[in-house]
Design an enzyme around this catalytic site. Structure first.
Site, short mmCIF file in Angstrom:
data_model
loop_
_atom_site.label_atom_id
_atom_site.label_comp_id
_atom_site.label_asym_id
_atom_site.label_seq_id
_atom_site.Cartn_x
_atom_site.Cartn_y
_atom_site.Cartn_z
N LYS A 133 23.22 28.11 9.01
CA LYS A 133 22.68 29.44 8.69
C LYS A 133 21.38 29.68 9.45
O LYS A 133 21.16 30.76 9.99
CB LYS A 133 22.45 29.56 7.16
CG LYS A 133 23.75 29.71 6.37
CD LYS A 133 23.57 29.51 4.87
CE LYS A 133 24.94 29.54 4.18
NZ LYS A 133 24.88 29.30 2.73
N GLN A 178 20.99 27.82 -1.92
CA GLN A 178 22.25 27.12 -1.64
C GLN A 178 22.78 26.47 -2.92
O GLN A 178 22.04 25.80 -3.64
CB GLN A 178 22.01 26.07 -0.54
CG GLN A 178 23.27 25.40 -0.03
CD GLN A 178 24.24 26.33 0.67
OE1 GLN A 178 23.85 27.32 1.27
NE2 GLN A 178 25.52 26.04 0.58
N ASP A 223 23.41 36.92 -1.00
CA ASP A 223 24.67 36.26 -1.41
C ASP A 223 25.48 37.16 -2.34
O ASP A 223 26.67 36.89 -2.58
CB ASP A 223 24.36 34.95 -2.14
CG ASP A 223 24.56 33.72 -1.27
OD1 ASP A 223 25.42 33.77 -0.38
OD2 ASP A 223 23.86 32.72 -1.50
#
Ligand code: GUN
Length: 285
Positions: free
Chosen positions: A51, A95, A118
């Protein structure tokens, strides 16, 4: 049979994001993404590094925050609160999975919904659910984008989603329902999985079980999307990545299929960059 090439589509999207980032920078905005990694899960470390690299290539500012495996929930909340207030950061990604002393829902609710790249905050989950989406989870969004690229319109299709995670399955179900597919939902307690998968025009599988979908479970001419990324430690595929679909034996029956690797995986990061750009734009509205 057509292979749905997520790898080259993701490269195309990353290039678009790079150009759009250049444009937005002319207005004095440098899109910024903060990625928080708690602990040292090797898969998570790989994803986070990837990422970061993609952000840099696209010209997006990226800040990585690494926290110890035994970090407290309070410290993590504190960090997120500071990022919520930081004007140079437009996207915040924590994460997953998180270590067990931390309440994941509590953490996701701490993120400012406008910075929730997200799409995991309940506000964004709710918006997607009522058909007024804002920031949408990257993997299902990437799948919708692949379908669009190949002129596949799910409207009216019999779709079957196997796996009901908050990250993939549930948002996928909402996206397909919003697009007016007829959606069948399957999970670990489904009685006869094959009964459902074998009727699907569009089959989307994300359960993390290598080759759980075999030849007999897929309809002739089906469109098959494989979200699984399983690293094999033994057997014929030792050391390789394989999907949840038995690609070798299933692909000949499909009209379209995503490979692993090179299908859905690369699209997730491309959509993360897109969401970061969207969040940066929202910040000035
Ligand atoms: N873990 C596995 N997939 C994801 C994802 O898309 N986002 C985050 N934050 N964690 C993940």
């Amino acid at each position: 049979m057509t292979i749905l090439d997520g790898k080259s589509l993701s490269n195309k999207i990353k290039e678009e994001v790079k150009q759009e980032t250049k444009e937005i920078k002319k207005n004095g905005i440098i899109p910024g993404l903060a990625v928080i990694l708690v602990g040292d899960n090797p898969a998570s470390q790989t994803y986070v590094a990837s990422k970061e690299r993609s952000c840099i290539t696209a010209g997006i500012f990226s800040e990585k925050i690494a926290m110890n495996i035994d970090a407290s929930q309070e410290r993590l909340i504190d960090k997120i609160t500071k990022l919520n207030e930081d004007n140079s950061i437009h996207g915040i990604l924590v994460q997953l999975p998180l270590p067990k002393q931390i309440d994941t829902n509590k953490i996701l609710e701490t993120i400012n919904p406008k910075k929730d790249v997200d799409g995991f905050h309940m506000f964004n989950v709710g918006k997607l659910s009522i058909g007024n989406p804002s920031l949408v989870p990257c993997t299902p969004l990437g799948i919708m984008r692949i379908l669009k690229e190949y002129d596949i319109n799910p409207t009216g299709m019999d779709a079957c989603v196997v796996g009901v995670s908050n990250i993939v399955g549930k948002p996928m179900i909402n996206l397909l329902t919003n697009a007016r597919a007829t959606v069948t939902i399957c999970h670990s307690k489904t009685k006869n999985l094959k009964n459902h998968t074998s009727k699907a025009d569009l089959l989307i599988v994300g359960v993390g079980i290598p080759h759980v979908i075999t030849e007999d479970m897929v309809k002739n001419g089906a469109i098959v999307i494989d979200v699984g990324i399983n690293k094999m430690t033994c057997g014929k595929y030792k050391g390789k990545l394989v999907g949840d679909i038995d690609y070798e034996n299933v692909s000949h029956k499909c009209s379209y299929i995503t490979p692993v690797p090179g299908g859905v995986g690369p699209m997730t990061i491309a959509m993360l960059l897109k969401n970061t750009l969207t969040a940066a734009r929202m910040s000035v509205k």
